[in-house]
Design an enzyme around this catalytic site. Structure first.
Site, short mmCIF file in Angstrom:
data_model
loop_
_atom_site.label_atom_id
_atom_site.label_comp_id
_atom_site.label_asym_id
_atom_site.label_seq_id
_atom_site.Cartn_x
_atom_site.Cartn_y
_atom_site.Cartn_z
N HIS A 1 10.01 9.09 -19.76
CA HIS A 1 9.61 8.68 -18.39
C HIS A 1 10.69 7.70 -17.78
O HIS A 1 10.86 7.23 -19.01
CB HIS A 1 8.41 7.51 -20.20
CG HIS A 1 8.19 8.33 -20.91
ND1 HIS A 1 8.00 8.96 -22.55
CD2 HIS A 1 6.81 10.11 -20.56
CE1 HIS A 1 6.95 9.40 -22.55
NE2 HIS A 1 6.48 9.87 -21.61
N GLU B 1 11.92 4.28 -18.86
CA GLU B 1 12.43 3.64 -20.55
C GLU B 1 13.90 3.92 -19.86
O GLU B 1 14.24 5.11 -20.04
CB GLU B 1 11.87 5.17 -21.33
CG GLU B 1 10.66 4.61 -22.03
CD GLU B 1 9.93 5.51 -22.64
OE1 GLU B 1 10.33 6.08 -23.22
OE2 GLU B 1 9.25 5.37 -22.36
N HIS C 1 14.02 8.15 -26.29
CA HIS C 1 12.93 7.63 -24.98
C HIS C 1 13.20 5.94 -26.44
O HIS C 1 13.85 5.96 -27.20
CB HIS C 1 11.46 7.87 -26.03
CG HIS C 1 10.67 9.25 -25.30
ND1 HIS C 1 10.36 9.17 -24.42
CD2 HIS C 1 11.22 10.32 -25.86
CE1 HIS C 1 9.69 10.65 -23.81
NE2 HIS C 1 10.61 11.82 -24.50
N GLU D 1 13.31 7.63 -30.82
CA GLU D 1 12.50 6.15 -30.50
C GLU D 1 13.31 4.96 -30.55
O GLU D 1 12.86 4.78 -31.40
CB GLU D 1 11.45 6.65 -30.06
CG GLU D 1 10.66 5.95 -29.40
CD GLU D 1 9.13 6.22 -29.15
OE1 GLU D 1 8.88 6.89 -27.53
OE2 GLU D 1 7.75 5.89 -29.89
#
Ligand SMILES: [Zn+2]
Length: 287
Positions: free
Chosen positions: A20, A23, A115, A174
Site C-alpha cells: 500500500h 504506508e 503494513h 501491521e
C-alpha cells in the site's frame, strides 16, 4: 505449552514494504534493510533476504493504490484470469515474473509483507489459516513482545488474494496507529522489532511449541453502522468515553455514538465480554 516441537526450515525470505503506497513505515524499513545489507547477512547468515517495495508507482503518489488494491491480486484465479486490466493487476503479474515466481512454484520460502494501520492495534502479526507455520511463528512472536495475532480464516493458499501468499509461507506485520503518509519513530521501531524477532526465529530453525494459547470472541463481536447523512457524512462522533479504547469490553447501555443534538446511541443489549473471559487453550494445527 508442550507436545513435540516442530521445525520448518526457511531460507529464502522476501521482506516487502509499500504494497500500500501510502504506508511509509514498510517502505522505510525495507530501505533501511537495504542500507544495512552487509550487517544483515552477518546477523542472519543462514537466511537469504530479498527486499522489495511492491507498489512504487502508488508510493510515489502517496496513495494506497492507483486503480485497485495490490494486496487483493494474488489469488491463483486472478493471476491466471484474462489479461490484467488495472495497473495493480498488471503489477502483480510483473512481480510474479520478475521476483516471486508462479504461485504454484514460489521462489521464496516466506514472504513478509509490512503494513500500517490508522487503528490502535499496536503490533499485529497477521497469519492465515492455510499456513500453520505462520500461525505458529505468530504465536512465537507474541511471546517476545507486546503483539497480537490477527488470524485470517482463509483455508487455501491458492485462493488467498494477499501478496504475502505468493510465498510458500506468508506473514503480514501491521503496526498502528499511524496516519497514512507519515513516519513515526515508535511505529518503525515496533515493526522492526517484530521483523527482527521473526528473522532470529527463522535463523534459529523456526522451532515452535506444539501448543499455543488462543482466544475466541465466541461470536460476540458485531459490526456497528456509523450514523451518516444522505451523502454518507457522519452525523455522530464516537463517544469520548470509547474513543481510542480499542479491544475493551463494551457493556449494554455504554455510550457508543453522540449525535448532533447530544443524544447518545448506546451499545446494544448484547454484552461483549473481555476476550480473556472466553479464552480457551486450543491446539494449533499440527502442520
Ligand atoms: Zn496496508
Amino acid at each position: 505449552m508442550g507436545a513435540a516441537a516442530q521445525r520448518c526450515v526457511i531460507r529464502k525470505v522476501c521482506v516487502v514494504g509499500g504494497t500500500h503506497g501510502n504506508e511509509y513505515t514498510g517502505v522505510f524499513v525495507v530501505r533501511k534493510l537495504e542500507a544495512m545489507r552487509s550487517r544483515l547477512s552477518l546477523r542472519f547468515p543462514s537466511l537469504e533476504i530479498t527486499t522489495l517495495v511492491a507498489n512504487e508507482a502508488a508510493h510515489r503518489e502517496n496513495r494506497r493504490f492507483l486503480e485497485e488494491d495490490l494486496n487483493r491480486q494474488f489469488s491463483a484465479e486472478k493471476l491466471s484470469g484474462p489479461p490484467a486490466m488495472s495497473l495493480e493487476a498488471r503489477r502483480a503479474r510483473e512481480l510474479i515474473a520478475s521476483v516471486f515466481g508462479q504461485k504454484a512454484s514460489p521462489n521464496f520460502d516466506l514472504v513478509v509483507d509490512l503494513h500500517t494501520t490508522t487503528a490502535n492495534m499496536g503490533a499485529t502479526i497477521i497469519a492465515d489459516q492455510w499456513d500453520a507455520f505462520a500461525v505458529r511463528a505468530a504465536a512465537h512472536l507474541t511471546t517476545k513482545g507486546d503483539r497480537k495475532i490477527l488470524y485470517n480464516a482463509i483455508p487455501s493458499r491458492e485462493n488467498s488474494p494477499y501478496l504475502a501468499s505468493i510465498g510458500k509461507h506468508a506473514l503480514q506485520i501491521e503496526c498502528g496507529p499511524t496516519p497514512q503518509g507519515v513516519l513515526r519513530h515508535d511505529v518503525v521501531e515496533a515493526t522492526e522489532a517484530a521483523l527482527f524477532d521473526l528473522l532470529e526465529f527463522l535463523e534459529n530453525g523456526g522451532e515452535v511449541p506444539g501448543e499455543v494459547e488462543a482466544f475466541t470472541t465466541d461470536g460476540s463481536h458485531e459490526k456497528l453502522e456509523w450514523p451518516v447523512d444522505e451523502f454518507g457524512f457522519p452525523t455522530a462522533v464516537v463517544s469520548k468515553s470509547l474513543q481510542d479504547r480499542d479491544f475493551m469490553p463494551l457493556a449494554p447501555g455504554d455510550p457508543v455514538f453522540v449525535s448532533y443534538d447530544g443524544s447518545v446511541v448506546p451499545a446494544a443489549t448484547t454484552t461483549l465480554p473481555p476476550a480473556a473471559a472466553s479464552a480457551s487453550r486450543a491446539k494449533s494445527p499440527s502442520k
